[in-house]
Design an enzyme around this catalytic site. Structure first.
Site, PDB file in Angstrom:
ATOM      1  NE  ARG A  42      -3.599   0.367   3.045  1.00  0.00           N
ATOM      2  CZ  ARG A  42      -4.050   0.109   4.342  1.00  0.00           C
ATOM      3  NH1 ARG A  42      -3.336   0.758   5.392  1.00  0.00           N
ATOM      4  NH2 ARG A  42      -5.056  -0.851   4.306  1.00  0.00           N
ATOM      5  CB  SER A 111     -12.018  -1.535   1.943  1.00  0.00           C
ATOM      6  OG  SER A 111     -10.721  -1.761   2.084  1.00  0.00           O
ATOM      7  CE  LYS A 140      -7.872   2.589   5.008  1.00  0.00           C
ATOM      8  NZ  LYS A 140      -7.966   2.986   3.756  1.00  0.00           N
TER       9      LYS A 140
END
Length: 208
Positions: A42, A111, A140
């Site tokens: 990521r 997700s 997040k």
């Protein structure tokens, strides 16, 4: 290559936690050595060329142990590197578009942050879902934790592989398992561990 149904621990190499990109290959080696079943790269702030270079290096490591490598967001990378999959978020490309951009058949995960999104992702054709964030997580910060309450239900509603994610670490992993989780993803807990190998081994033992 290891099948999704065999995967229990999903390790995410988030470049936001890694000050020097040259460390990525070593981190991938440690994850694989510790028993991580699935690895994701990521790097939301990196260019496609940078991600292609990193994915190529990491894939050489993961392929040796039949560990699937998943590229977060950028399906274009899968055109240039033989990664095994792509992961998309709720606001990213659709499952169909991700496969079209990759130009080949590959794993696509999505997700999800609610039961409704989990069911929708399965209907859309996702091969697996991330479900969370279970707990608050710096990865997040804008997402409200959904807690443990829906873990059992999502496993009844959805038949594809479910990886619970978000603030999961060794200290709370047993609570997640007791709530019905069969698979989990870890980001900061793994990347900030004193020994990624030992931490991953402990988590895989608990998930066995």
């Amino acid at each position: 290559m290891r099948a999704l149904r065999e995967c229990r621990l999903y390790g995410i190499i988030d470049l936001g936690y890694i000050p020097r990109l040259r460390h990525c290959s070593r981190i991938a080696e440690q994850m694989v050595s510790g028993g991580v079943d699935l690895v994701q790269l990521r790097g939301k702030e990196k260019s496609i060329d940078e991600l292609v270079d990193l994915a190529s290096e990491i894939h050489e490591i993961t392929a040796r142990s039949d560990t699937p490598l998943i590229m977060n967001d950028y399906a274009e990378v899968a055109v240039r590197v033989p990664v095994e999959g792509v992961h998309v978020g709720q606001d990213d490309d659709s499952i169909l578009v991700a496969r079209q951009k990759a130009g080949r058949d590959l794993i696509v995960g999505k997700s999800t942050h609610s039961l409704a999104q989990a069911r929708a992702a399965q209907g859309e054709g996702a091969d697996y879902i991330g479900f969370g964030p279970i707990f608050a997580t710096p990865t997040k910060p804008d997402y409200k934790p959904i807690g443990l309450g829906d873990i059992a239900q999502v496993h009844l509603d959805v038949s594809i592989a479910i990886f619970c994610i978000g603030g999961i670490n060794i200290a709370n992993l047993q609570h997640v398992i007791d709530s019905g989780a069969k698979r989990v993803a870890m980001v900061s807990a793994l990347l900030k561990a004193h020994s990624i190998v030992d931490y991953a081994r402990c988590a895989t033992d608990m998930l066995a």
